[in-house]
Design an enzyme around this catalytic site. Structure first.
Site, PDB file in Angstrom:
ATOM      1  CG  ASP A  28      -2.125   0.831   1.098  1.00 59.56           C
ATOM      2  OD1 ASP A  28      -2.197   1.611   0.131  1.00 59.56           O
ATOM      3  OD2 ASP A  28      -3.015   0.732   1.956  1.00 59.56           O
ATOM      4  CB  CYS A  79      -6.478   3.183  -2.011  1.00 60.60           C
ATOM      5  SG  CYS A  79      -6.691   1.655  -1.233  1.00 60.60           S
ATOM      6  CG  HIS A 106     -10.243   0.943   0.702  1.00 58.99           C
ATOM      7  ND1 HIS A 106      -9.322   1.924   0.435  1.00 58.99           N
ATOM      8  CD2 HIS A 106     -11.373   1.606   1.093  1.00 58.99           C
ATOM      9  CE1 HIS A 106      -9.855   3.109   0.661  1.00 58.99           C
ATOM     10  NE2 HIS A 106     -11.097   2.943   1.064  1.00 58.99           N
ATOM     11  CG  ASP A 136      -2.381   1.034  -3.262  1.00 55.05           C
ATOM     12  OD1 ASP A 136      -1.213   1.439  -3.070  1.00 55.05           O
ATOM     13  OD2 ASP A 136      -3.346   1.424  -2.573  1.00 55.05           O
ATOM     14  CG  ASN A 137      -1.745   4.564  -4.465  1.00 56.47           C
ATOM     15  OD1 ASN A 137      -2.817   4.142  -4.029  1.00 56.47           O
ATOM     16  ND2 ASN A 137      -0.774   4.961  -3.643  1.00 56.47           N
ATOM     17  CE  LYS A 140      -3.139   7.306  -1.458  1.00 62.38           C
ATOM     18  NZ  LYS A 140      -3.250   6.837  -0.059  1.00 62.38           N
TER      19      LYS A 140
END
Ligand SMILES: *[C@@H]1O[C@H](CO)[C@@H](O)[C@H](O)[C@H]1NC(C)=O
Ligand SMILES: *[C@@H]1O[C@H](CO)[C@@H](O)[C@H](O)[C@H]1NC(C)=O
Ligand SMILES: *[C@@H]1O[C@H](CO)[C@@H](O)[C@H](O)[C@H]1NC(C)=O
Ligand SMILES: *[C@@H]1O[C@H](CO)[C@@H](O)[C@H](O)[C@H]1NC(C)=O
Ligand SMILES: *[C@@H]1O[C@H](CO)[C@@H](O)[C@H](O)[C@H]1NC(C)=O
Ligand SMILES: *[C@@H]1O[C@H](CO)[C@@H](O)[C@H](O)[C@H]1NC(C)=O
Ligand SMILES: *[C@@H]1O[C@H](CO)[C@@H](O)[C@H](O)[C@H]1NC(C)=O
Length: 420
Positions: free
Chosen positions: A34, A72, A128, A271-272, A289
């Protein structure tokens, strides 16, 4: 905004079609880090201590130009569904705790597909993709088991967010683990799953770690690995990355010890990009991000193991040109590690509104040279492509008012499903 999504996972599903015919099952371990930045791994930055991630990447296929969404829930919904978020209404921002929103239920998601192919399916970590109804949650969407949390971020030790617990073992609140650092716990749960697994059945283990998202928390022995990093929070952040790397090492060792490794395909992705304000780093890439510059969307990613034909190589797919239409997002500069910034480019949103930016990523991966004026033909061509995508977009599902039925006090002080 125009970004490619490299949908690794769905490539893997098609690889899996051969499983039955091939005889031995192909296990899949899909690790998501993450908010891990481009410059937050040893592969790209010799100051980072990530020997396990680096080794797996170098033994496998490094996906050096692998794109994700700039934040996310959009990325995670795509990992699970294979759909661009603009087709599922999840393109706007992340799913907030109190929003009655989830990845649409009429979409068959990856674990459901893999179950059809005979897989055992487990998720350990961050979901999420929405939780307002039980039907939105992992064990109702194809996973045999879930250990983790539903929302965007929380305390690594108390497992609370906005004052309330968000931690579950399958459908039950997990109240006894206050004080256990999540990177350790998720590793232990993953190891337990691997050790108990019957290796004649194919295994899908989805490991979306909490690390290295804010808050900046790490046991002191990992922070101590970085005596040369002067800024306390960056030092802790680096420690969080090394704890994550150790988790990857422990899990891969368990795969080997359990005799599964030779038949396992490992996918690893962020995820980013790294979150600049929270001490992630993407240098020399631009932004982070929350932006569509490379620092926000070009993920650390690789494949390792069974089924690969190009071990030890680097893959650089997709074309050279990138068009950005309008506001590129919150962070528009280039930030070095330890460069503390609150460089949110919110003030001039209007100035960006009608502006195109064009970059040739092959010659200029750091996006210094906007070619939109010198190459109007390419702008026109990519803008037409963007318009074609825009025609397929559904409106964002992003209710602004908190839903009072989400209040955890109605559910024993735990963030819980049952209100949509
Ligand atoms: C990956 O891409 C970056 C940016 O274009 C480049 O500097 C780097 O050399 C590439 N890495 C590998 C291993 O090819
Ligand atoms: C899911 O439902 C939405 C809204 O009715 C519809 O637009 C969409 O096409 C459906 N998607 C699938 C995959 O069936
Ligand atoms: C989760 O619950 C199952 C079933 O009750 C139990 O066997 C398992 O040990 C629990 N996992 C953790 C990590 O507490
Ligand atoms: C967790 O433990 C700490 C320290 O003992 C305590 O202050 C806190 O209230 C506990 N939190 C929860 C959610 O139980
Ligand atoms: C990895 O395994 C070692 C040895 O058992 C252990 O000390 C360490 O805490 C584990 N790390 C993680 C992140 O689980
Ligand atoms: C690539 O390496 C994996 C193990 O890491 C192995 O299972 C696979 O057979 C290798 N592929 C080739 C083509 O050598
Ligand atoms: C913020 O955006 C403006 C364009 O409106 C740009 O000129 C400026 O350089 C940006 N600021 C930073 C810090 O990137």
């Amino acid at each position: 905004m125009f970004v490619h999504l490299f949908c690794t996972v769905w490539v893997v599903v098609s690889l899996c079609d051969g499983v039955a015919a091939a005889g031995s099952p192909r296990h899949i371990v899909f690790i998501v880090a993450d908010d891990l930045g481009w410059n937050d791994v040893g592969l790209h930055n010799p100051d980072m201590i990530t020997p396990n991630i680096d080794r797996l990447a170098r033994e496998g296929v490094i996906l050096n130009q692998s794109y994700v969404q700039p934040l996310c829930s959009p990325s995670r919904s795509a990992f699970m569904s294979g759909y661009y978020p603009f087709k599922t209404g999840l393109q706007h921002m992340v799913i907030l705790n109190y929003q009655p929103v989830c990845l649409p239920l009429n979409i068959t998601i990856l674990p459901q597909k893999l179950k059809e192919l005979g897989y055992a399916t487990h998720i350990v970590g961050k979901w999420h993709n929405g939780f307002c109804s039980w039907n939105c949650t992992p064990t109702y969407r194809g996973f045999d088991s879930f250990f983790g949390y539903y929302n965007a971020q929380e305390d690594y030790y108390t497992h609370t967010t906005a004052g309330f617990l968000d931690y579950r073992n399958n459908t039950s609140p997990e109240r006894t683990e206050n004080g256990t650092y999540s990177t350790f716990q998720f590793t232990d749960v993953a190891i337990d799953i691997i050790q108990r697994h019957d290796k004649n059945q194919p295994l899908f283990l989805y490991l979306p770690f909490q690390a290295v998202h804010a808050p900046i928390e790490v046991p002191p022995q990992y922070e101590a690995l970085y005596p040369n990093v002067k800024t306390e929070d960056r030092r802790k952040f680096c420690g969080m990355v090394s704890a994550l790397d150790e988790a990857v090492g422990n899990i891969t060792k368990t795969l080997t010890d359990s005799g599964l490794m030779d038949d396992t395909l490992i996918l690893f992705t962020a995820d980013n990009g790294g979150w600049i304000t929270e001490h992630g780093n993407n240098y020399p890439l631009r932004g982070g991000k929350f932006t569509v510059y490379e620092g926000g969307t070009r993920a650390v990613a690789f494949l390792h193991g069974s089924g690969l034909e190009n071990n030890g190589t680097v893959f650089d797919g997709v074309g050279d040109y990138k068009l950005i239409d309008g506001y590129p997002g919150l962070y528009t500069g280039w930030y070095k590690p330890e460069q503390v910034t609150s460089d949110l480019n919110l003030t001039n949103i209007k100035d960006w509104a009608t502006k195109y930016q064009l970059f040739n990523l092959k010659d200029d991966p750091t996006e210094h040279n906007d070619l939109s004026t010198s190459h109007p033909d390419i702008v026109k061509q990519l803008a037409a492509r963007l318009a074609w995508y825009e025609k397929q977009a559904v409106p964002p599902n992003y209710p602004l008012l908190p839903d009072p039925k989400s209040n955890p006090q109605l559910y024993g002080n735990v963030w819980s499903p049952g209100w949509c």
